[in-house]
Scaffold this motif. Structure first.
Motif, PDB file in Angstrom:
ATOM      1  N   CYS A 275       0.806  -0.833  -0.099  1.00 23.83           N
ATOM      2  CA  CYS A 275       0.228   0.426   0.037  1.00 23.83           C
ATOM      3  C   CYS A 275       0.696   1.302  -0.309  1.00 23.83           C
ATOM      4  CB  CYS A 275      -1.269   0.154   1.213  1.00 23.83           C
ATOM      5  SG  CYS A 275      -2.021  -1.240   1.382  1.00 23.83           S
ATOM      6  N   LYS A 276       0.707   2.345   0.384  1.00 24.49           N
ATOM      7  CA  LYS A 276       0.420   3.171   0.804  1.00 24.49           C
ATOM      8  C   LYS A 276       2.150   3.620   1.495  1.00 24.49           C
ATOM      9  CE  LYS A 276      -1.125   6.918   2.879  1.00 24.49           C
ATOM     10  NZ  LYS A 276      -2.254   8.106   3.258  1.00 24.49           N
TER      11      LYS A 276
ATOM     12  N   ARG B  35      -1.114  -1.637  -4.506  1.00 23.48           N
ATOM     13  CA  ARG B  35      -2.340  -0.663  -3.648  1.00 23.48           C
ATOM     14  C   ARG B  35      -1.925   0.602  -3.129  1.00 23.48           C
ATOM     15  NH1 ARG B  35      -4.867  -5.246   0.587  1.00 23.48           N
ATOM     16  NH2 ARG B  35      -5.743  -6.726  -1.689  1.00 23.48           N
ATOM     17  N   SER B  36      -1.128   1.616  -4.088  1.00 21.50           N
ATOM     18  CA  SER B  36      -0.057   2.455  -3.929  1.00 21.50           C
ATOM     19  C   SER B  36      -1.106   4.178  -3.502  1.00 21.50           C
ATOM     20  CB  SER B  36       0.681   3.062  -4.855  1.00 21.50           C
ATOM     21  OG  SER B  36      -0.177   3.304  -6.244  1.00 21.50           O
ATOM     22  N   GLY B  37      -2.342   3.809  -4.329  1.00 25.32           N
ATOM     23  CA  GLY B  37      -2.951   5.136  -3.993  1.00 25.32           C
ATOM     24  C   GLY B  37      -2.213   6.364  -5.362  1.00 25.32           C
ATOM     25  N   PRO B  38      -2.439   7.610  -4.972  1.00 22.12           N
ATOM     26  CA  PRO B  38      -2.190   8.684  -5.190  1.00 22.12           C
ATOM     27  C   PRO B  38      -1.030   9.471  -4.417  1.00 22.12           C
ATOM     28  CG  PRO B  38      -4.301   9.453  -5.615  1.00 22.12           C
ATOM     29  CD  PRO B  38      -4.122   7.895  -4.559  1.00 22.12           C
ATOM     30  N   ASP B  39      -1.032   8.698  -3.334  1.00 22.44           N
ATOM     31  CA  ASP B  39      -0.078   9.126  -1.858  1.00 22.44           C
ATOM     32  C   ASP B  39       1.143   8.183  -2.355  1.00 22.44           C
ATOM     33  OD1 ASP B  39      -2.139  11.821  -1.375  1.00 22.44           O
ATOM     34  OD2 ASP B  39      -3.058  10.178   0.765  1.00 22.44           O
TER      35      ASP B  39
ATOM     36  N   ASN C 111      -2.324   0.583  -9.657  1.00 18.94           N
ATOM     37  CA  ASN C 111      -2.116   0.846  -8.370  1.00 18.94           C
ATOM     38  C   ASN C 111      -2.787   1.877  -8.303  1.00 18.94           C
ATOM     39  OD1 ASN C 111       0.446  -0.630  -6.404  1.00 18.94           O
ATOM     40  ND2 ASN C 111       1.119  -0.264  -9.152  1.00 18.94           N
ATOM     41  N   GLY C 112      -4.051   2.275  -8.974  1.00 13.40           N
ATOM     42  CA  GLY C 112      -5.383   3.614  -8.502  1.00 13.40           C
ATOM     43  C   GLY C 112      -4.299   4.574  -8.250  1.00 13.40           C
TER      44      GLY C 112
ATOM     45  N   MET D 255      -4.149   7.324 -10.169  1.00 13.64           N
ATOM     46  CA  MET D 255      -5.066   8.317 -10.601  1.00 13.64           C
ATOM     47  C   MET D 255      -4.190   9.018 -11.686  1.00 13.64           C
ATOM     48  SD  MET D 255      -7.860   7.428  -8.966  1.00 13.64           S
ATOM     49  CE  MET D 255      -9.567   8.587  -9.174  1.00 13.64           C
TER      50      MET D 255
ATOM     51  N   ASN E 253      -4.810   3.002 -14.256  1.00 18.02           N
ATOM     52  CA  ASN E 253      -4.715   3.672 -13.098  1.00 18.02           C
ATOM     53  C   ASN E 253      -5.533   4.203 -12.720  1.00 18.02           C
ATOM     54  OD1 ASN E 253      -2.312   3.003 -11.365  1.00 18.02           O
ATOM     55  ND2 ASN E 253      -0.981   2.912 -13.185  1.00 18.02           N
TER      56      ASN E 253
END
Length: 146
Positions: A54-55, A82-86, A111-112, A114, A141
């Protein structure tokens, strides 16, 4: 155990393939701790796809990568985590100090991230002065794969 084994190695090049091992953020921290002792690295390949990172794990990887100021080649595959934007923004920040980097291969699909995460990566890559070869895999993404 792997991190402990890495601590004493002071190599010029390392390739570590741990895809699909369910490392999570804690596993990334352990790996990062082991990599910190490798102060002479000029070429690094980290393959950490499909590990439920994750992040926080992305931030840890970014911190350790940023320490390798003499790095010339970086291959990093953290796809399908699952990184997300951050997490992606943190990774972009980790790339900024790599002013000697010539070759960069980032595989970060799914990884989402965005648009904001992908834009941060693009901005960081664009500012690397010695970069001559770039491969970016940012598909899937959620809005950032343009």
């Amino acid at each position: 155990a792997l991190a402990e084994g890495l601590e004493w190695m002071n190599l010029k090049a390392a390739e570590i393939r741990l895809d699909g091992n369910d490392l999570g953020d804690a596993g990334c921290r352990a790996l990062a701790d082991g990599l910190c002792g490798m102060t002479e690295l000029t070429s690094l390949g980290l393959f950490l796809g499909r590990n439920r990172v994750c992040k926080v794990g992305f931030m840890v990887v970014a911190e350790v990568v940023a320490r390798f100021s003499d790095l010339r080649v970086l291959q990093l595959d953290m796809s399908e985590n699952r990184s997300g934007p951050d997490g992606m923004i943190a990774l972009a920040d980790g790339l900024r100090p790599l002013t000697t980097l010539h070759t960069l291969n980032l595989q970060l699909r799914g990884n989402g991230a965005m648009e904001s995460g992908c834009a941060a990566l693009a901005s960081a890559v664009k500012k690397l002065p010695e970069l001559t070869v770039v491969t970016l895999g940012l598909a899937a993404n959620a809005g950032g794969d343009r």
